[in-house]
Design a protein around this motif. Structure first.
Motif, PDB file in Angstrom:
ATOM      1  N   ASP A  14       5.855 -27.484   4.745  1.00 27.68           N
ATOM      2  CA  ASP A  14       5.237 -26.475   4.065  1.00 27.68           C
ATOM      3  C   ASP A  14       5.685 -25.091   4.018  1.00 27.68           C
ATOM      4  OD1 ASP A  14       3.636 -28.618   3.593  1.00 27.68           O
ATOM      5  OD2 ASP A  14       1.830 -27.843   4.632  1.00 27.68           O
ATOM      6  N   PHE A  38       2.506 -19.264   2.840  1.00 32.17           N
ATOM      7  CA  PHE A  38       2.307 -19.362   4.266  1.00 32.17           C
ATOM      8  C   PHE A  38       3.254 -18.468   5.003  1.00 32.17           C
ATOM      9  CE2 PHE A  38       1.336 -24.052   3.194  1.00 32.17           C
ATOM     10  CZ  PHE A  38      -0.092 -23.911   3.438  1.00 32.17           C
ATOM     11  N   LEU A  88      -2.235 -17.086   2.536  1.00 27.11           N
ATOM     12  CA  LEU A  88      -2.608 -17.795   3.966  1.00 27.11           C
ATOM     13  C   LEU A  88      -1.306 -17.724   4.909  1.00 27.11           C
ATOM     14  CD1 LEU A  88      -4.482 -19.349   5.745  1.00 27.11           C
ATOM     15  CD2 LEU A  88      -4.116 -21.506   4.659  1.00 27.11           C
ATOM     16  N   ASP A 120       2.503 -28.163   0.125  1.00 21.64           N
ATOM     17  CA  ASP A 120       1.386 -28.196  -0.065  1.00 21.64           C
ATOM     18  C   ASP A 120       1.016 -27.909  -1.718  1.00 21.64           C
ATOM     19  OD1 ASP A 120      -1.015 -28.730   1.597  1.00 21.64           O
ATOM     20  OD2 ASP A 120      -1.512 -26.436   1.510  1.00 21.64           O
ATOM     21  N   HIS A 180      -2.025 -27.693  -4.283  1.00 18.94           N
ATOM     22  CA  HIS A 180      -3.406 -27.869  -4.574  1.00 18.94           C
ATOM     23  C   HIS A 180      -3.854 -27.557  -6.124  1.00 18.94           C
ATOM     24  CE1 HIS A 180      -4.186 -28.389  -0.404  1.00 18.94           C
ATOM     25  NE2 HIS A 180      -3.843 -27.250  -0.245  1.00 18.94           N
ATOM     26  N   TRP A 186     -10.312 -22.461   3.345  1.00 23.83           N
ATOM     27  CA  TRP A 186      -9.368 -21.644   3.378  1.00 23.83           C
ATOM     28  C   TRP A 186      -9.197 -20.619   2.125  1.00 23.83           C
ATOM     29  CZ3 TRP A 186      -6.684 -22.210   7.755  1.00 23.83           C
ATOM     30  CH2 TRP A 186      -6.975 -23.379   8.549  1.00 23.83           C
ATOM     31  N   HIS A 194      -4.648 -21.075  -1.938  1.00 27.99           N
ATOM     32  CA  HIS A 194      -3.085 -21.073  -1.554  1.00 27.99           C
ATOM     33  C   HIS A 194      -2.466 -22.162  -1.808  1.00 27.99           C
ATOM     34  CE1 HIS A 194      -5.070 -23.832   1.575  1.00 27.99           C
ATOM     35  NE2 HIS A 194      -3.867 -24.519   1.477  1.00 27.99           N
ATOM     36  N   TYR A 248      -3.638 -32.247   5.494  1.00 21.88           N
ATOM     37  CA  TYR A 248      -2.554 -31.627   6.201  1.00 21.88           C
ATOM     38  C   TYR A 248      -1.647 -32.531   6.456  1.00 21.88           C
ATOM     39  CZ  TYR A 248      -6.860 -28.843   7.228  1.00 21.88           C
ATOM     40  OH  TYR A 248      -8.042 -27.902   7.397  1.00 21.88           O
ATOM     41  N   LEU A 290       5.401 -25.119   9.096  1.00 25.99           N
ATOM     42  CA  LEU A 290       4.184 -24.359   9.106  1.00 25.99           C
ATOM     43  C   LEU A 290       2.849 -25.394   8.661  1.00 25.99           C
ATOM     44  CD1 LEU A 290       5.572 -21.253   7.373  1.00 25.99           C
ATOM     45  CD2 LEU A 290       5.110 -21.535   9.635  1.00 25.99           C
ATOM     46  N   ALA A 291       1.826 -25.317   9.341  1.00 29.74           N
ATOM     47  CA  ALA A 291       1.496 -24.554  10.636  1.00 29.74           C
ATOM     48  C   ALA A 291       1.551 -25.697  11.624  1.00 29.74           C
ATOM     49  CB  ALA A 291       0.315 -23.899  10.206  1.00 29.74           C
ATOM     50  N   PHE A 314      -2.089 -27.270  12.329  1.00 32.67           N
ATOM     51  CA  PHE A 314      -2.413 -28.047  11.195  1.00 32.67           C
ATOM     52  C   PHE A 314      -1.572 -28.935  10.495  1.00 32.67           C
ATOM     53  CE2 PHE A 314      -5.433 -24.431  11.540  1.00 32.67           C
ATOM     54  CZ  PHE A 314      -6.567 -25.030  11.662  1.00 32.67           C
ATOM     55  N   CYS A 315      -0.852 -28.798   9.642  1.00 35.54           N
ATOM     56  CA  CYS A 315      -0.002 -29.700   9.049  1.00 35.54           C
ATOM     57  C   CYS A 315       1.033 -30.302  10.007  1.00 35.54           C
ATOM     58  CB  CYS A 315       0.501 -29.240   7.679  1.00 35.54           C
ATOM     59  SG  CYS A 315      -0.770 -28.922   6.478  1.00 35.54           S
ATOM     60  N   ILE A 337      -1.494 -21.270  12.935  1.00 40.36           N
ATOM     61  CA  ILE A 337      -2.522 -20.292  12.395  1.00 40.36           C
ATOM     62  C   ILE A 337      -3.332 -19.711  13.436  1.00 40.36           C
ATOM     63  CG2 ILE A 337      -4.512 -20.183  10.890  1.00 40.36           C
ATOM     64  CD1 ILE A 337      -2.904 -22.384   9.106  1.00 40.36           C
TER      65      ILE A 337
HETATM   66  C1  VGL Z   1      -1.942 -25.891   5.711  1.00 42.80           C
HETATM   67  C2  VGL Z   1      -4.052 -25.374   5.918  1.00 42.80           C
HETATM   68  C3  VGL Z   1      -4.205 -25.550   4.550  1.00 42.80           C
HETATM   69  C4  VGL Z   1      -0.841 -26.157   6.430  1.00 42.80           C
HETATM   70  C5  VGL Z   1      -2.144 -26.276   4.537  1.00 42.80           C
HETATM   71  O1  VGL Z   1       0.599 -26.187   6.095  1.00 42.80           O
HETATM   72  O2  VGL Z   1      -0.792 -26.157   8.072  1.00 42.80           O
HETATM   73  N1  VGL Z   1      -2.802 -25.398   6.576  1.00 42.80           N
HETATM   74  N2  VGL Z   1      -3.303 -26.050   3.985  1.00 42.80           N
END
Ligand code: VGL
Ligand code: ZN
Length: 204
Positions: free
Chosen positions: A15, A20, A26, A53, A55, A85, A88, A122, A153-154, A157-158, A183
Motif C-alpha cells: 500500500d 497513505f 489517511l 488498497d 475501495h 477511516w 481513502h 487489511y 504502510l501501515a 494495519f495492513c 498509523i
Molecule cells: C490501511 C487502514 C485502512 C493500511 C488500509 O494500508 O494499513 N489502513 N486501509
C-alpha cells in the motif's frame, strides 16, 4: 542484517499509495520515510509483489458511510470490530495510485484488496471476515515462493495483518521495520508488534 534474497524469496510491498503518504487522505506519519528503503530492497529482490488498497466510494470502512460517526471511531460489523477511516484509496482516484516515488516497474503482481463493499481487507491474504481469500497464498505457493519480506504502510494495519496471515499460512514471514511506518491509533502499533511476535513473525 543484510538481506540476500534467493529464488524462493519475495518482497511484498504493502500500500505505498498517495492517500497513505503526507498530504493524503489517511496519511501515515512519516510515511514517505519508507520510499528509500523500499527502493533499496526492490533493487535486490528477484520477485516483487505490490498491493493496492482499492475501495468503492461506498465502502463500509469509511466513517462517511455511517451516520453520526467520525474517522477512528469503531463499529461492530458482522465479522467483528471495524475501525472507521477517512475516505481513502477510492478505486480509480489519484489517492489510490502508487506514489510517483514508488518504482513498481519490477513488480510481477499488483494485488488489489478491499474492493468488496461490505468487507474491509487489511491483509493481502484474507479479508476481514477471515474467510474470503484474495488468492495471494495460492499464487505464491504455485510459484514456489516461501519466504516473504514485508515493507510499506501501515505497520500496524495492513503490514501486520498480512505478516500474521503469512505466518499462519506457513510462509516464513519477515517484516523489514525500517521500510515500514505505522498509523498508531490508540496504541495499535504496540499491540500489532506484540501480536506479530506471538504469531511467529520475525523482524529484520
Ligand atoms: C490501511 C487502514 C485502512 C493500511 C488500509 O494500508 O494499513 N489502513 N486501509
Ligand atoms: Zn483501506
Amino acid at each position: 542484517m543484510t538481506i540476500r534474497p534467493d529464488d524462493t524469496d519475495v518482497l511484498l510491498v504493502i500500500d505505498v499509495q498517495n492517500d497513505f503518504l503526507p498530504g493524503g487522505a489517511l496519511a501515515v506519519p512519516d510515511g514517505d520515510a519508507v520510499l528509500e528503503p523500499v527502493a533499496a530492497l526492490s533493487a535486490v529482490f528477484r520477485h516483487i509483489v505490490v498491493t493496492q488498497d482499492w475501495h468503492p466510494a461506498d465502502h463500509v470502512s469509511f466513517a462517511s458511510n455511517h451516520f453520526g460517526r467520525s474517522p477512528f471511531d469503531t463499529v461492530t460489523l458482522p465479522y467483528g470490530e471495524q475501525v472507521l477511516w477517512p475516505d481513502h484509496c477510492i478505486a480509480g482516484t489519484r489517492g489510490a495510485e502508487f506514489s510517483p516515488a514508488l518504482d513498481a516497474s519490477g513488480a510481477q503482481l499488483v494485488l488489489r484488496k478491499g474492493y468488496h463493499r461490505m468487507v474491509d481487507s487489511y491483509s493481502a491474504f484474507r479479508e476481514a471476515d477471515r474467510r474470503t481469500q484474495t488468492g495471494l497464498a495460492g499464487y505464491l505457493r504455485e510459484r514456489g515462493l516461501r519466504r516473504i519480506f514485508f515493507a510499506g504502510l501501515a505497520t500496524d494495519f495492513c503490514v501486520a495483518w498480512s505478516a500474521i496471515d503469512a505466518a499462519e499460512l506457513g510462509f516464513e514471514s519477515h517484516v523489514v521495520l525500517e521500510a515500514c511506518r505505522g498509523i498508531d491509533a490508540a496504541g495499535s502499533l504496540d499491540r500489532a508488534m506484540r501480536t506479530m511476535a506471538t504469531a511467529g513473525v520475525r523482524f529484520v
